[in-house]
Design a protein around this motif. Structure first.
Motif: not given
Ligand SMILES: Nc1ncnc2c1ncn2[C@@H]1O[C@H](COP(=O)(O)OP(=O)(O)OP(=O)(O)O)[C@@H](O)[C@H]1O
Ligand SMILES: [Mg+2]
Lengths: 351, 291, 281
Positions: A4-12, A27-35, A63-67
């Motif tokens: 999973l890749t987030l690139n300069a994500l903005k939300k208004r 985020v790498a394969h199979g990784e568990l990220i906690v926020i 997500i993977d190679d898809t925007r």
């Protein structure tokens, strides 16, 4: 499994409120990220933007190679577990779990087989014919998990999934979720308020503040090398003592450990951080300061001591191992190891 | 509120049926009423000329209209007051008896299902001058009853029939309101040694007053409109206009008399009256429930 | 409860039973009258007990054209049924769709639609009855089921009720459904509709009664007698001749007109109370 890749994500939000100020995260394969982060910092917003429940204002989400910015939630192949579970009240546990599969046109037989497998994994076999209102809180939580798992999605998203459970159940489910996620090996993002949950679950921890990422890293890395004053204060309980250093007036600033800091960083250093558990009683010569005890909280395994020291404005907390019969207004000489001292500049960045 | 996104057409598809129905059968006629009220039509409906507010002036000076107004007020007040009082009494009693309160609720609410026109016919049978049970009884006590001739009696008949139907409506609301009053409140009053009578007037009644107000308005609209059937089926506005209400007059002038302009002016006046009533009700609801 | 008084309880029951009897009285008198022949009726005052002509009277109103109306009661019962079911289901359907759009979608013009629809709450059909008649006549819908049904659907009571209910649905349910791959129509059908069952039943009772008991509108719009409804026909039957009123037939017709809605209200009592209390709030 997916990245999973987030690139300069903005939300208004439509009302003009800029909630996410450009989030970068890989985020790498199979990784568990906690926020983690204080209330209102945008954790849910971030999670919901990833899910596709909120539109992304700017930046890219891969997500993977898809925007996937413009994809509907269902097309992103994610699954989400909600804080209040959001089970369909009129459907049985079985139907709740099978609903997403049916919507994808998966044959009945396969559906049934998948649901039963998942139910077995979660110990829900006995409950398949019940409706949500006939379940206990813990069971509902499990069904919500099951509904996410059964689809074998690329990414799991959890928004405070355990916060509606009582303390004991929370501990049990926490362990179970960790076990389950590692077994499935699915990439997951998990939002929580709970420090212990965050520290124990995460492969990597993301600390957010005011719509920005403060630091990303392994839990213990964040604990031992907080990148900012905010993270230092946020991780650990009781939280880190942060002492304002004003070079001229504070006797602390003249202590060799502090004084001998490399000159350049020292000039910028505005705050000294020491965790309560890293302060220990020492002889007056090596002590950083002398604490005048104001309050003692004996917790059995350890003792929390609160007090003030000359020249230091902030209240100091010390965590001492075991039982210490201390009088109020007793004097303690306290010191710490060099590697346990954290320095932060005026902007709050680590030096 | 969570919503669907990227849906441009769907909401319009969903709204279309209702918008079409409302547009065709609400806004068009309402607009027509306003339009026609400003014109005078010749009796054959062939030509119409703009006449400004003349129709309204005519209507307001028409003694028949004023008479209809008086009848409407009299009728509405009687129906509202009588059905509210009876319903309140019955609801208080039904709320008291713990056993059988559902039983009574069923047996006291079914008349709501009866059309006012049907109710009026049933009652006019009881009051039939030649073979009615009640008119016969009245004869014995010295009252000669014939609602075909006596205007006051005709009005009384439609009032009784309308009340008979509407008590059940009010009863449902009063009972729901009574059952929503926390029992602990009444128990506290009982401990303070208030008798049942005092308890009712000092606690129950004030707590019911919002419902009372609401019912007063709905009862008024009921008496205005839904009782048309009761009147038409039994007295047809007569004798001598004794039961001719505003709505009945609109019907007579516009539909039977083909006096479109004046009928439309009356419609508009009634619209304003009802809209004002409804606005009062909305404001009140807004105050009560903070959505 | 300590503050109960047995004397008062007995008194309450007595008064309530009295009220129940008073409510039943007109229907009882209709029942007995409908079982006598006309000659029997007019020999004395209305009878308190049943006669032997009941079957005959009912068969005659159900099968023979009714004097002054021209159609039999069975035709009119059918008309009433179609009209009330049409209004009930039609109104529920269009209201639910409209409320769904207003609550679960954001689109330009939403506020305007909302107000256009809710303005109809202010004016019952009776107020604008004459122009509505003209509109329906212009649309060539006199003497037709659509003409009887559609104008009575032009009200927002049900839309309002559905809106209130939809606002209480947890937003996460919609989100969960979106994640599970349900689009707007699927969400409506699979989730919202089943959740609204109670509300639909409640509305159905209210709308069925409303439709069945309509008087003024069907009276105006059915110029051809074979479209008349039961409720409307009563008057025509009662005033058919200048001679004595055929009460045995009128009461039989009245009973036919009141039995279906009364059965509905009793069988669906729970939904009726809910529907009434909710839809008026
Ligand atoms: N639909 C919305 N419209 C406008 N602003 C919103 C909306 N939803 C959230 N916000 C704002 O965005 C900010 C972040 O909200 P968010 O729910 O993401 O916080 P959070 O970190 O999840 O908090 P919590 O820990 O309390 O759940 C808040 O200031 C909130 O007021
Ligand atoms: Mg949140």
């Amino acid at each position: 499994m997916a990245t999973l890749t987030l690139n300069a994500l903005k939300k208004r939000y439509p009302n003009g409120h800029l909630t996410l100020h450009g989030i970068d995260l890989k985020v790498a394969h199979g990784e568990l990220i906690v926020i983690v982060g204080p209330s209102g910092c945008g954790k849910s917003t971030l999670l919901r933007s990833i899910a596709g429940l909120e539109s992304i204002t700017e930046g890219d989400l891969w997500i993977d190679d898809t925007r996937v910015n413009d994809k509907e939630p269902a097309q992103r192949d994610i699954a989400m577990v909600f804080q209040n579970y959001a089970l369909y009240p009129h459907m049985t546990v079985f139907d709740n779990m099978a609903y997403a599969l049916k919507n994808r046109g998966i044959p009945k037989q396969e559906c049934e087989q998948k649901v039963r497998e998942t139910a077995k994994l979660l110990g829900l076999e006995e409950l398949l014919e019940r409706r949500p209102r006939q379940l206990s809180g813990g069971q509902r939580q499990r069904v919500a998990m099951g509904r996410a798992i059964v689809r074998s999605p690329k990414v799991f998203l959890f928004d405070e999934p355990l916060s509606n459970l009582d303390a004991a159940l929370r501990v049990q489910m926490r362990l179970e979720i960790r076990r389950l996620l590692k077994r499935l090996g699915t990439t997951a993002i998990y939002v929580t308020h709970d420090q212990v949950e965050a520290m124990t679950l995460a492969d990597r921890l993301v600390v957010m503040n005011g719509g920005q990422v403060e630091q990303v890293g392994a839990p213990l890395e964040l604990y031992s090398r907080p990148a900012t004053r905010f993270v230092a204060r946020f991780i650990g309980s009781p939280s880190m003592n942060l002492i304002t250093l004003e070079a001229t007036t504070s006797p602390l600033a003249k202590h060799p450990l502090v004084r001998d800091m490399p000159a350049e960083p020292m000039e910028k250093a505005a705050t000294l951080g020491i965790r309560p558990e890293h302060l220990r009683i020492t002889d007056p010569l090596q002590a950083l300061f002398r604490l005048e005890v104001e309050m003692v909280e004996p917790l059995g395994a350890d003792t929390l001591v609160y007090g003030h020291a000359a020249g230091i404005a902030e209240q100091i907390v010390v965590r001492l191992d075991g039982i210490h019969p201390l009088e109020e207004s007793a004097q303690l000489y306290l010191g710490a190891e060099r590697e346990n001292l954290h320095f932060f500049d005026v902007e709050g960045r680590r030096v | 509120m969570a919503t669907f996104q990227h849906q441009r057409l769907t909401p319009w598809l969903l709204l279309a049926p209702q918008l079409v129905v409302v547009g065709l059968f609400f806004f068009w006629p309402a607009g027509q009423a306003i339009y026609q009220s400003l014109f005078t039509q010749d009796p054959f409906g062939l030509a119409s000329t703009f006449s400004g507010l003349q129709n309204f002036i005519d209507v307001l000076h028409d003694p028949e209209y004023l008479a209809a107004f008086t009848v409407t007020i009299l009728f509405t007040l009687s129906v509202a007051v009588a059905s509210l009082c009876i319903a309140l009494l019955l609801a208080v009693l039904a709320d008291r008896v713990i056993k059988g309160s559902r039983f009574y609720r069923t047996l006291l609410t079914w008349p709501y299902a009866v059309a006012p026109a049907v109710a009026a016919v049933l009652w006019s049978f009881l009051f039939d001058p030649s073979l009615g049970r009640i008119s016969h009884f009245l004869e014995l006590v010295g009252v000669h009853w014939d609602h075909h001739i006596n205007g006051g009696q005709a009005l009384a008949l439609v009032i009784i029939a309308s009340v008979w139907v509407h008590v059940s409506y009010n009863f449902v609301f009063f009972l729901a309101g009574l059952q929503a009053i926390p029992k602990s409140l009444l128990e506290a009053a009982a401990i303070d040694a208030a008798g049942p009578w005092r308890r009712f007037w000092t606690i129950t009644f004030p707590l019911l007053s919002p419902i009372m107000f609401f019912l007063l308005i709905t009862n008024t609209t009921y008496a205005f409109f839904e009782t048309f059937g009761a009147i038409d089926a039994t007295t047809a506005g007569g004798p001598g206009g004794a039961t001719r209400t505003l709505i009945y007059k609109i019907y007579e002038d516009g539909f039977k008399g083909l006096d479109v302009g004046h009928s439309a002016a009356q419609s508009v006046l009634l619209m304003i009256l009802v809209a004002a009533l409804t606005l009062v009700q909305f404001r009140y609801i807004e105050r009560k429930a903070h959505y | 409860m300590r503050y109960r008084r047995p004397g008062l309880d007995v008194f309450s029951h007595l008064l309530l039973i009295l009220a129940v009897i008073a409510f039943l009285f007109p229907v009882w008198m209709a029942l007995t009258a409908a079982t006598h022949s006309r000659t029997d009726l007019y020999t004395s005052i209305a009878p308190l007990w049943f006669g032997s002509e009941g079957l005959h009277n009912f068969i005659s109103v159900l099968t023979e054209p009714i004097p002054g109306v021209g159609a039999s009661a069975s035709t009119m019962l059918l008309n009433s049924l179609v009209m009330s079911l049409g209004i009930a289901f039609g109104k529920i359907a269009i209201s639910m769709l409209a409320a769904y759009a207003v609550v679960f979608f954001r689109f330009p013009g939403r506020a305007l639609c909302f107000w256009l629809i809710f303005m109809t709450l202010m004016l019952p059909v009776e107020v604008r009855i004459v122009p509505t008649y003209q509109v329906v006549a212009d649309l060539h819908m006199l003497n037709s089921y659509p003409g009887m049904i559609l104008p009575l659907m032009a009200s927002a009571t049900a839309t309002f009720l559905f809106r209130q209910f939809f606002l209480t649905v947890p937003p996460e349910l919609l989100e969960a459904a979106r994640v599970d791959g349900a689009g707007p129509w699927k969400f409506l059908w699979d989730i919202l509709l089943p959740l609204s069952k109670t509300n639909i039943a409640a509305l159905f009772v209210i709308m069925f009664l409303y439709g069945w008991n309509q008087y003024l509108w069907p009276l105006m719009i059915t110029t051809d007698q074979s479209w008349t409804t039961v409720v409307v026909s009563l008057k025509q039957l009662a005033s058919a001749s200048d001679a004595l009123v055929p009460w045995q037939l009128v009461t039989a017709m009245a009973l036919l007109a009141l039995i279906p809605p009364v059965v509905v209200i009793i069988v669906m009592q729970r939904y009726f109370v809910k529907g009434l209390v909710d839809s008026e709030k």
